[in-house]
Design a protein around this motif. Structure first.
Motif, PDB file in Angstrom:
ATOM      1  N   LEU A   3    -116.489 -11.237  57.527  1.00  0.00           N
ATOM      2  CA  LEU A   3    -117.274 -12.533  57.486  1.00  0.00           C
ATOM      3  C   LEU A   3    -117.268 -13.138  58.844  1.00  0.00           C
ATOM      4  CD1 LEU A   3    -115.611 -13.611  54.192  1.00  0.00           C
ATOM      5  CD2 LEU A   3    -117.756 -12.677  54.105  1.00  0.00           C
ATOM      6  N   ILE A   5    -117.919 -17.051  60.681  1.00  0.00           N
ATOM      7  CA  ILE A   5    -117.784 -18.683  60.449  1.00  0.00           C
ATOM      8  C   ILE A   5    -119.090 -19.149  61.552  1.00  0.00           C
ATOM      9  CG2 ILE A   5    -116.479 -20.853  60.957  1.00  0.00           C
ATOM     10  CD1 ILE A   5    -114.177 -19.464  60.314  1.00  0.00           C
ATOM     11  N   CYS A   9    -119.522 -25.132  60.995  1.00  0.00           N
ATOM     12  CA  CYS A   9    -118.166 -25.360  60.679  1.00  0.00           C
ATOM     13  C   CYS A   9    -117.980 -26.705  61.021  1.00  0.00           C
ATOM     14  CB  CYS A   9    -117.386 -24.287  61.349  1.00  0.00           C
ATOM     15  SG  CYS A   9    -115.598 -24.507  61.133  1.00  0.00           S
ATOM     16  N   CYS A  15    -109.862 -23.179  55.768  1.00  0.00           N
ATOM     17  CA  CYS A  15    -109.826 -21.682  55.719  1.00  0.00           C
ATOM     18  C   CYS A  15    -108.686 -21.203  56.371  1.00  0.00           C
ATOM     19  CB  CYS A  15    -111.159 -21.270  56.171  1.00  0.00           C
ATOM     20  SG  CYS A  15    -111.278 -21.546  58.122  1.00  0.00           S
ATOM     21  N   ILE A  24    -108.233 -15.526  60.662  1.00  0.00           N
ATOM     22  CA  ILE A  24    -108.938 -16.755  60.985  1.00  0.00           C
ATOM     23  C   ILE A  24    -108.026 -17.354  61.930  1.00  0.00           C
ATOM     24  CG2 ILE A  24    -109.818 -18.904  60.229  1.00  0.00           C
ATOM     25  CD1 ILE A  24    -110.428 -17.595  57.487  1.00  0.00           C
ATOM     26  N   CYS A  50    -111.549 -17.908  51.897  1.00  0.00           N
ATOM     27  CA  CYS A  50    -112.098 -18.870  52.924  1.00  0.00           C
ATOM     28  C   CYS A  50    -113.588 -19.231  52.366  1.00  0.00           C
ATOM     29  CB  CYS A  50    -112.372 -18.114  54.237  1.00  0.00           C
ATOM     30  SG  CYS A  50    -113.320 -16.649  54.219  1.00  0.00           S
ATOM     31  N   GLN A  51    -114.447 -18.643  51.888  1.00  0.00           N
ATOM     32  CA  GLN A  51    -115.539 -19.114  51.335  1.00  0.00           C
ATOM     33  C   GLN A  51    -115.420 -20.181  49.992  1.00  0.00           C
ATOM     34  OE1 GLN A  51    -117.560 -15.458  50.196  1.00  0.00           O
ATOM     35  NE2 GLN A  51    -118.735 -15.583  52.248  1.00  0.00           N
ATOM     36  N   CYS A  54    -114.094 -23.566  51.617  1.00  0.00           N
ATOM     37  CA  CYS A  54    -114.921 -24.197  52.718  1.00  0.00           C
ATOM     38  C   CYS A  54    -115.647 -25.320  51.886  1.00  0.00           C
ATOM     39  CB  CYS A  54    -115.887 -23.129  53.312  1.00  0.00           C
ATOM     40  SG  CYS A  54    -116.898 -23.892  54.694  1.00  0.00           S
ATOM     41  N   ILE A  60    -119.594 -19.764  55.955  1.00  0.00           N
ATOM     42  CA  ILE A  60    -118.964 -18.582  56.195  1.00  0.00           C
ATOM     43  C   ILE A  60    -119.826 -17.526  55.328  1.00  0.00           C
ATOM     44  CG2 ILE A  60    -116.912 -16.988  55.752  1.00  0.00           C
ATOM     45  CD1 ILE A  60    -115.181 -19.962  55.678  1.00  0.00           C
TER      46      ILE A  60
END
Length: 84
Positions: A3, A5, A9, A15, A24, A50-51, A54, A60
């Motif tokens: 993935l 970012i 952001c 995340c 990350i 993380c997605q 967010c 992401i």
């Protein structure tokens, strides 16, 4: 696939602690994902955490420079979390 970012952001810090692979980290201006450690949460969760955490949509995304099949992501997970 790893993935990525994007510049959308806002550095909200949501995340980074959620990543089970510790992929990350803070970059020069925004968070970044280490493609060598990112498994898109394969081996941990059904979808990338993380997605999910967010707060900004489409921040992401799939990194077009690091396309990997699900099997390759699984192998990466096994090597990182179950070394011989």
């Amino acid at each position: 696939m790893a993935l990525l970012i994007t510049k959308r952001c806002i550095n909200c810090d949501m995340c980074e602690p959620e990543c089970p692979n510790q992929a990350i980290s803070m970059g020069d201006e925004i968070y970044q994902i280490d493609a060598d450690r990112c498994t898109e949460c394969v081996g941990h969760y059904d979808t990338p955490t993380c997605q999910q955490v967010c707060p900004i949509d489409n921040t992401i995304i799939i990194d077009p420079q690091h396309i990997e099949a699900r099997e390759a992501l699984w192998e990466k997970f096994v090597v990182m979390h179950h070394p011989v």
